[in-house]
Write an enzyme that holds these catalytic residues in place. Structure first.
Site, mmCIF file in Angstrom:
data_model
loop_
_atom_site.group_PDB
_atom_site.id
_atom_site.type_symbol
_atom_site.label_atom_id
_atom_site.label_comp_id
_atom_site.label_asym_id
_atom_site.label_seq_id
_atom_site.Cartn_x
_atom_site.Cartn_y
_atom_site.Cartn_z
ATOM 1 N N ASN A 199 36.228 48.913 56.241
ATOM 2 C CA ASN A 199 35.385 48.081 55.386
ATOM 3 C C ASN A 199 34.962 46.859 56.198
ATOM 4 O OD1 ASN A 199 34.137 46.579 53.444
ATOM 5 N ND2 ASN A 199 36.008 46.001 52.351
ATOM 6 N N LYS A 230 32.872 44.650 55.419
ATOM 7 C CA LYS A 230 32.468 43.526 54.558
ATOM 8 C C LYS A 230 31.099 43.015 55.042
ATOM 9 C CE LYS A 230 37.347 42.565 54.127
ATOM 10 N NZ LYS A 230 38.323 41.874 53.329
ATOM 11 N N HIS A 270 35.976 46.821 44.702
ATOM 12 C CA HIS A 270 36.716 46.003 45.663
ATOM 13 C C HIS A 270 37.002 44.633 45.044
ATOM 14 C CE1 HIS A 270 37.723 43.720 49.265
ATOM 15 N NE2 HIS A 270 37.979 44.877 49.843
ATOM 16 N N GLU A 307 36.928 41.728 46.243
ATOM 17 C CA GLU A 307 35.956 40.659 46.539
ATOM 18 C C GLU A 307 34.754 40.743 45.608
ATOM 19 O OE1 GLU A 307 35.652 41.304 50.744
ATOM 20 O OE2 GLU A 307 37.722 40.638 50.982
ATOM 21 N N GLU A 342 45.091 48.235 46.742
ATOM 22 C CA GLU A 342 44.917 47.037 47.566
ATOM 23 C C GLU A 342 45.440 45.820 46.803
ATOM 24 O OE1 GLU A 342 41.785 47.553 50.798
ATOM 25 O OE2 GLU A 342 40.753 46.756 49.053
ATOM 26 N N GLY A 402 43.186 40.398 53.536
ATOM 27 C CA GLY A 402 42.696 39.335 54.420
ATOM 28 C C GLY A 402 43.660 38.176 54.599
ATOM 29 N N SER A 432 45.523 43.899 54.941
ATOM 30 C CA SER A 432 46.020 43.348 56.213
ATOM 31 C C SER A 432 46.668 44.389 57.118
ATOM 32 C CB SER A 432 46.995 42.197 55.949
ATOM 33 O OG SER A 432 46.319 41.121 55.334
HETATM 34 C C1 PEP Z 1 39.688 45.258 52.528
HETATM 35 O O1 PEP Z 1 38.728 44.499 52.612
HETATM 36 O O2 PEP Z 1 39.617 46.261 51.795
HETATM 37 C C2 PEP Z 1 40.900 44.955 53.288
HETATM 38 C C3 PEP Z 1 41.960 45.713 53.147
HETATM 39 O O3 PEP Z 1 40.821 43.888 54.129
HETATM 40 P P1 PEP Z 1 41.898 43.437 55.251
HETATM 41 O O4 PEP Z 1 42.316 44.692 55.984
HETATM 42 O O5 PEP Z 1 41.183 42.480 56.109
HETATM 43 O O6 PEP Z 1 43.055 42.845 54.510
#
Ligand code: PEP
Length: 242
Positions: free
Chosen positions: A11, A13, A91, A93, A165, A171, A203
């Protein structure tokens, strides 16, 4: 479940900030994952999609109408027409910054499935919800509302992927332990249609991807920040396959 490939999705973003850089990262990933046993999916900003060929592509969002007066939006049919296979829906975000509700997420999931897109449906609890012992309640609500009446589109196992998640892990550098991830994945399996793939996201890096796939029951990973570094992302994929 056993015969389906694991899926490792990037992803990106709202990154990177140029076409040139997008092509550079994509080509390096493509090179690095040659012969990988997992299904490697790249989800770039929608504007870069036509540039990127040779790996399965996912969009990061979609709207739930076919076409019309919805300024700024993109339909499932438009994504299909570009050769997009997957779409990330729900997601954190998007829930946080754009106020996406479970009801809107459900409409996006149904419309996308109807259009033949495969879904990466994101769910997860916040720090507060976890601290208050409400994690399972939240996961159950997100799954029930998000997938409401989605069965009517005859869910094929590979069409629906749920990404667990935890919001506090996205993040932050604070990945969820393999043990806690397993608890959540086991719980999600009791609620979601049988034999779907369940991913872990939050992460993930090459040094901590740990045993998510081997020990948590995850069928793949959703990788944010680390997927913009082709060397790092490739390392995650290769390590997850050992
Ligand atoms: C994500 O945006 O779905 C995600 C898991 O981000 P990160 O790996 O940066 O935590």
């Amino acid at each position: 479940m056993s015969k389906m490939k694991n899926i490792i999705a990037a992803n990106w973003k709202m990154n990177p900030d140029s076409q040139k850089e997008a092509e550079k990262i994509f080509n390096a990933i493509k090179q690095g994952v040659k012969g990988a046993k997992s299904e490697v999916v790249v989800c770039p900003p929608v504007i870069y999609i036509p540039l990127l060929k040779g790996l399965p592509i996912g969009a990061q969002n979609v709207y739930f109408e076919d076409k019309g007066a919805f300024t700024g939006e993109v339909s499932p049919a438009m994504l299909k027409d570009l050769g997009v296979e997957y779409v990330i829906i729900g997601h954190f975000e998007r829930r946080k910054h754009f106020g996406e509700t479970d009801e809107q997420i459900n409409k996006k999931i149904r419309k996308s499935l109807e259009s033949g897109l495969k879904i990466i449906f994101c769910i997860g609890e916040t720090t507060e919800e976890r601290a208050e012992g409400k994690k399972n309640e939240v996961l159950e609500r997100q799954i029930k509302l998000g997938l409401k009446e989605a069965e009517s589109y005859k869910l094929k196992a590979e069409s629906l992927n749920v990404a667990y998640e935890p919001v506090w892990a996205i993040g932050t550098g604070n990945n969820c332990s393999v043990e806690e991830t397993k608890e959540s994945i086991d719980f999600i399996r009791t609620l979601a249609p049988k034999s779907i793939r369940i991913l872990y996201g939050g992460s993930v890096k090459s040094e901590n991807f740990g045993d998510y796939i081997k020990k948590s029951g995850a069928n793949g990973l959703l990788v944010g920040g680390a997927s913009l570094d082709a060397v790092e992302f490739t390392k995650i994929i290769r390590s997850a396959e050992q």
